[in-house]
Scaffold this motif. Structure first.
Motif, PDB file in Angstrom:
ATOM      1  N   ILE A   1       0.865  -1.181   0.000  1.00 21.69           N
ATOM      2  CA  ILE A   1       0.000   0.000   0.000  1.00 21.69           C
ATOM      3  C   ILE A   1       0.905   1.236   0.000  1.00 21.69           C
ATOM      4  O   ILE A   1       1.519   1.565   1.014  1.00 21.69           O
ATOM      5  CB  ILE A   1      -0.942   0.020   1.218  1.00 21.69           C
ATOM      6  N   ILE A   2       1.014   1.887  -1.159  1.00 24.85           N
ATOM      7  CA  ILE A   2       1.962   2.992  -1.353  1.00 24.85           C
ATOM      8  C   ILE A   2       1.267   4.343  -1.173  1.00 24.85           C
ATOM      9  O   ILE A   2       0.152   4.563  -1.655  1.00 24.85           O
ATOM     10  CB  ILE A   2       2.591   2.902  -2.763  1.00 24.85           C
ATOM     11  N   LYS A   3       1.993   5.248  -0.492  1.00 23.41           N
ATOM     12  CA  LYS A   3       1.485   6.606  -0.267  1.00 23.41           C
ATOM     13  C   LYS A   3       1.887   7.494  -1.438  1.00 23.41           C
ATOM     14  O   LYS A   3       3.062   7.670  -1.730  1.00 23.41           O
ATOM     15  CB  LYS A   3       2.072   7.155   1.031  1.00 23.41           C
ATOM     16  N   LYS A   4       0.883   8.037  -2.144  1.00 28.22           N
ATOM     17  CA  LYS A   4       1.130   8.911  -3.296  1.00 28.22           C
ATOM     18  C   LYS A   4       0.285  10.177  -3.160  1.00 28.22           C
ATOM     19  O   LYS A   4      -0.952  10.113  -3.157  1.00 28.22           O
ATOM     20  CB  LYS A   4       0.748   8.201  -4.604  1.00 28.22           C
TER      21      LYS A   4
ATOM     22  N   GLU B   1      -2.733   0.496  -3.897  1.00 21.19           N
ATOM     23  CA  GLU B   1      -2.081  -0.808  -3.860  1.00 21.19           C
ATOM     24  C   GLU B   1      -1.276  -1.018  -5.137  1.00 21.19           C
ATOM     25  O   GLU B   1      -1.783  -0.839  -6.240  1.00 21.19           O
ATOM     26  CB  GLU B   1      -3.132  -1.918  -3.716  1.00 21.19           C
ATOM     27  N   MET B   2      -0.008  -1.392  -4.976  1.00 14.54           N
ATOM     28  CA  MET B   2       0.877  -1.607  -6.116  1.00 14.54           C
ATOM     29  C   MET B   2       1.618  -2.932  -5.964  1.00 14.54           C
ATOM     30  O   MET B   2       1.883  -3.389  -4.855  1.00 14.54           O
ATOM     31  CB  MET B   2       1.923  -0.477  -6.215  1.00 14.54           C
TER      32      MET B   2
ATOM     33  N   LYS C   1      12.679   2.705  -5.002  1.00 11.73           N
ATOM     34  CA  LYS C   1      13.348   3.222  -3.805  1.00 11.73           C
ATOM     35  C   LYS C   1      12.813   4.621  -3.507  1.00 11.73           C
ATOM     36  O   LYS C   1      12.629   5.428  -4.415  1.00 11.73           O
ATOM     37  CB  LYS C   1      14.863   3.305  -4.038  1.00 11.73           C
ATOM     38  N   GLY C   2      12.590   4.890  -2.223  1.00 15.87           N
ATOM     39  CA  GLY C   2      12.100   6.207  -1.828  1.00 15.87           C
ATOM     40  C   GLY C   2      10.591   6.274  -1.686  1.00 15.87           C
ATOM     41  O   GLY C   2      10.064   7.178  -1.037  1.00 15.87           O
ATOM     42  N   ASP C   3       9.865   5.299  -2.271  1.00 14.54           N
ATOM     43  CA  ASP C   3       8.418   5.234  -2.072  1.00 14.54           C
ATOM     44  C   ASP C   3       8.129   4.905  -0.612  1.00 14.54           C
ATOM     45  O   ASP C   3       8.946   4.274   0.082  1.00 14.54           O
ATOM     46  CB  ASP C   3       7.786   4.169  -2.971  1.00 14.54           C
ATOM     47  N   ILE C   4       6.963   5.306  -0.153  1.00 14.44           N
ATOM     48  CA  ILE C   4       6.570   5.057   1.239  1.00 14.44           C
ATOM     49  C   ILE C   4       5.339   4.164   1.260  1.00 14.44           C
ATOM     50  O   ILE C   4       4.351   4.435   0.577  1.00 14.44           O
ATOM     51  CB  ILE C   4       6.301   6.381   1.983  1.00 14.44           C
ATOM     52  N   PHE C   5       5.417   3.057   2.033  1.00 15.05           N
ATOM     53  CA  PHE C   5       4.244   2.187   2.164  1.00 15.05           C
ATOM     54  C   PHE C   5       3.792   2.142   3.617  1.00 15.05           C
ATOM     55  O   PHE C   5       4.574   2.402   4.531  1.00 15.05           O
ATOM     56  CB  PHE C   5       4.520   0.771   1.635  1.00 15.05           C
TER      57      PHE C   5
ATOM     58  N   GLU D   1       9.836   3.875   4.451  1.00  9.30           N
ATOM     59  CA  GLU D   1      10.432   4.299   3.184  1.00  9.30           C
ATOM     60  C   GLU D   1      11.238   3.136   2.594  1.00  9.30           C
ATOM     61  O   GLU D   1      12.089   2.556   3.261  1.00  9.30           O
ATOM     62  CB  GLU D   1      11.343   5.507   3.393  1.00  9.30           C
ATOM     63  N   VAL D   2      10.951   2.818   1.336  1.00 11.78           N
ATOM     64  CA  VAL D   2      11.593   1.685   0.667  1.00 11.78           C
ATOM     65  C   VAL D   2      13.067   1.985   0.411  1.00 11.78           C
ATOM     66  O   VAL D   2      13.410   3.031  -0.143  1.00 11.78           O
ATOM     67  CB  VAL D   2      10.891   1.362  -0.675  1.00 11.78           C
ATOM     68  N   THR D   3      13.934   1.082   0.838  1.00 15.80           N
ATOM     69  CA  THR D   3      15.379   1.242   0.597  1.00 15.80           C
ATOM     70  C   THR D   3      15.907   0.240  -0.428  1.00 15.80           C
ATOM     71  O   THR D   3      16.989   0.420  -0.971  1.00 15.80           O
ATOM     72  CB  THR D   3      16.173   1.062   1.908  1.00 15.80           C
ATOM     73  N   LYS D   4      15.133  -0.830  -0.683  1.00 19.95           N
ATOM     74  CA  LYS D   4      15.567  -1.846  -1.647  1.00 19.95           C
ATOM     75  C   LYS D   4      14.366  -2.344  -2.442  1.00 19.95           C
ATOM     76  O   LYS D   4      13.305  -2.600  -1.865  1.00 19.95           O
ATOM     77  CB  LYS D   4      16.245  -3.026  -0.936  1.00 19.95           C
TER      78      LYS D   4
END
Length: 650
Positions: free
Chosen positions: A149-152, A158-159, A166-170, A225-228
């Protein structure tokens, strides 16, 4: 999110399509059931229904039912055997096909059918044994969901994890599984990391802490925050290690495989010679010599020998994984049997890499009230020493005072004001610059014990002193003692100063130490041992020890979770960050080596004995199959499974 389907594309990449496996399993069970039925009928008509005569005599019915068994259970075996023969490859399938078909020409179709059926059953058991290790990979694939569930722009969508960057926030709600590796940017929670480490106790995670795919958020709301990406996450690397480990063959396994290539054609040639020699030189009837030759083929089937090593290695890899030990290949299990030296990095390996306060001394010998000021100063600093002092203050229920005018003095310490008075906390160089007399004699005993000493005072006088030391792991002494019991030498190879390393040596009973070494100098120490033929293991944290890990006979990284370099460089990773797993690993290696030897000696001894009995006519196809082939293979498989039950060293 946690209840959704998992990525079928990922599963296909490692050839673990569950639906296909279930379908094949059902098909094989059906083949076994039908073949068993016709084989039973064949035996009944040949040995039990002696007076039953309808159109044909009992022998014909027996041979017909036996033929059904060969066609049903041996169809693919026969096809594969002759296909390989066309390609000029002589395989075990051809050997068994020749024995089964040939038995019908000498009136022993029932025995040939039994041979084919039991060979199919053995292959099924082999596949079952292999599937046990595959299932651990399949379950590992499924512990991380395929969507996040990604914050945009303030909204959530949902993705698929493959599309997340990288850098996206879930977001994660209580009970959700972590889809990707990342850093917490909002919230705190207890995280169940047992899927990666095997440790059942949840770990509390807060702002700035790393979290990993496949772990479970237990009780708090988190934004991460996605790092990988999905291909880079720790879970994917662990999966690749397990898959590649199954492909990595040990030296003894390679030898057995090379031996089997020459063994099968040699056996067929010898069987032909037996058929020719017996009638010519021993006056054995041709019928009996053909029967003995076919029996020879069945006994010589190298199933047990070919299985002896890989089945034990797979069990060892599985046993390691159960105990949180990732082994990158069978050759490292074998290599551990040749090791006589263990080299350890100090910080983060023999010690926890976390400083703890050991002594607090007031120079007036009366009061520790100044700890409130020290706690106030250190609360404002991120230095490891500061964190250790703050922890100690909390343990002593000391409330930090409000400090103003805080300054960090690089390489020396910190300072700040309280009630108009400036206070200092730092090393002796800081107070020497303030032209205060440093109590060298008081500090010396603590420094000789490998402790770090921090002084506290103002610009007029020294008030107190705090000593700290890296906490030695609880299990370190027990592990070193166990290595001594096994006649294995222990070293420390560290970048720390001599006094600190000496203190650890004395505390743990280490045999030899090397100190104040850079990464390349650590590598040179290991290289000298390797070049002198002394088998050496390097155990480190996988970061600054990477060159030494790569150079050693076997490189073992502590705490693989969160350390990319350890997953890439080390041959073995202790995921639970527990030094005791080294002894468990040695036990797995020792038992696997013994297990392989037992399997090989058993297979060769029994087959050699049965071959002699066959040559002189004291063996038939039933016994040859039941004991000489199936029996030995079954024992080898069961013996290998014993490795899975190795107990963890405590």
């Amino acid at each position: 999110m946690t209840d959704g389907n998992f990525c079928s594309t990922c599963l296909d990449e490692i050839d673990l399509d569950e639906e296909t496996e279930i379908s094949n399993k059902r098909k094989n069970i059906l083949i076994i059931t039908i073949s068993s039925f016709f084989l039973t009928l064949s035996i009944l008509f040949e040995f039990i229904f002696l007076n039953f005569e309808f159109i044909f005599d009992n022998f014909i019915y027996s041979q017909i039912f036996a033929g059904f068994v060969v066609l049903i259970s041996g169809f693919n075996i026969i096809i594969d055997g002759f296909k390989n023969l066309v390609r000029k490859k002589i395989t075990i399938d051809l050997l068994m096909s020749t024995a089964a078909i040939g038995s019908f020409f000498i009136g022993h179709g029932g025995e040939g059918a039994a041979a084919m059926f039991l060979f199919f059953l053995v292959e099924y058991l082999e596949e079952y044994a292999s599937d046990r290790s595959k299932k651990s990979i399949t379950s590992l694939m499924k512990i991380a969901p395929e969507t996040a569930i990604i914050k945009k722009n303030g909204l959530y969508e949902e993705m698929h994890t493959h599309d997340v960057l990288k850098g996206d926030i879930f977001q994660l709600k209580p009970g959700d599984s972590m889809p990707l590796d990342g850093v917490i940017v909002r919230g705190s929670s207890s995280i169940n990391e047992s899927s990666l480490t095997g440790e059942s106790v949840p770990v509390f995670k807060k702002l700035g802490d790393e979290v990993f795919a496949g772990t479970v958020n237990l009780n708090g709301y988190l934004e991460v925050e996605v790092t990988k990406t999905s291909e880079q996450r720790l879970l994917a690397k662990i999966q690749n290690i397990i898959i590649n480990a199954r492909k990595e063959k040990s030296d003894i396994e390679k030898f057995v495989n090379r031996f089997a290539k020459f063994y099968t054609p040699s056996v067929i040639l010898i069987a032909i010679l037996v058929i020719i020699i017996l009638p010519v030189f021993f006056q054995v009837p041709l019928y009996d010599s053909i029967y003995r030759g076919l029996t020879f083929l069945v006994i010589s089937c190298p199933c047990a020998l070919a299985l002896s090593t890989p089945i034990s290695i797979i069990s060892a890899l599985t046993s390691g994984a159960k105990n949180g030990i990732l082994i990158k290949g069978g050759k490292y299990i074998e290599e551990l049997n040749n090791i006589n030296t263990f080299a350890f990095d100090k910080t983060g390996t023999l010690t926890e890499g976390i400083l703890e306060v050991k002594d607090i001394i007031s120079f007036d010998g009366i009061s520790n009230d100044w700890l409130e000021i020290v706690a106030g100063l250190e609360t404002l600093s991120e230095h490891p020493i500061s964190k250790a002092i703050v922890r100690e203050a909390k343990n002593r229920k000391v409330e930090p005072l409000n400090i103003v005018g805080f300054k960090s003095i690089t390489g020396k310490g910190v300072s700040g004001e309280f009630k108009g008075q400036r206070y200092y906390l730092g090393n002796k160089k800081l107070f020497q610059e303030l032209e205060l007399v440093v109590p060298e004699n008081t500090m010396a005993p603590f420094m000789q014990e490998g402790k770090t000493v921090v002084l506290f005072g103002n610009n007029k006088e020294l008030i107190g002193m705090i000593s700290l030391r890296d906490k030695v792991r609880d299990e370190s002494r027990k592990v070193i003692d166990e290595l001594k019991n096994r006649k294995i030498k222990s070293l420390i190879i560290s970048g720390d100063n001599q006094k600190t390393v000496n203190a650890i040596q004395k505390n743990l009973g280490i045999d030899e130490i090397y100190y104040e070494l850079k990464p390349d100098e650590k590598q040179n120490v290991i290289k000298n041992y390797v070049e002198n033929g002394k088998g050496i293991v390097m155990v480190g944290d996988g970061v600054n020890d990477a060159p030494a890990l790569a150079t050693s006979n076997v490189g073992i990284a502590m705490g693989g979770i969160g350390s990319d370099i350890s997953l890439e460089t080390a041959d073995i990773i202790l995921m639970k960050d527990n030094l005791s797993d080294l002894i468990t690993l040695l036990n797995i290696s020792k038992k696997t080596s013994r297990n392989i030897k037992e399997n090989i000696y058993l297979a060769i001894t029994i087959k050699f004995l049965f071959l002699i009995l066959t040559f002189f006519g004291y063996m038939n196809l039933w016994i040859a199959l039941g004991f000489g082939d199936l029996g030995v293979t079954f024992i080898v498989i069961l013996n290998a499974f014993r490795i899975s039950f190795i107990r963890k060293f405590r």
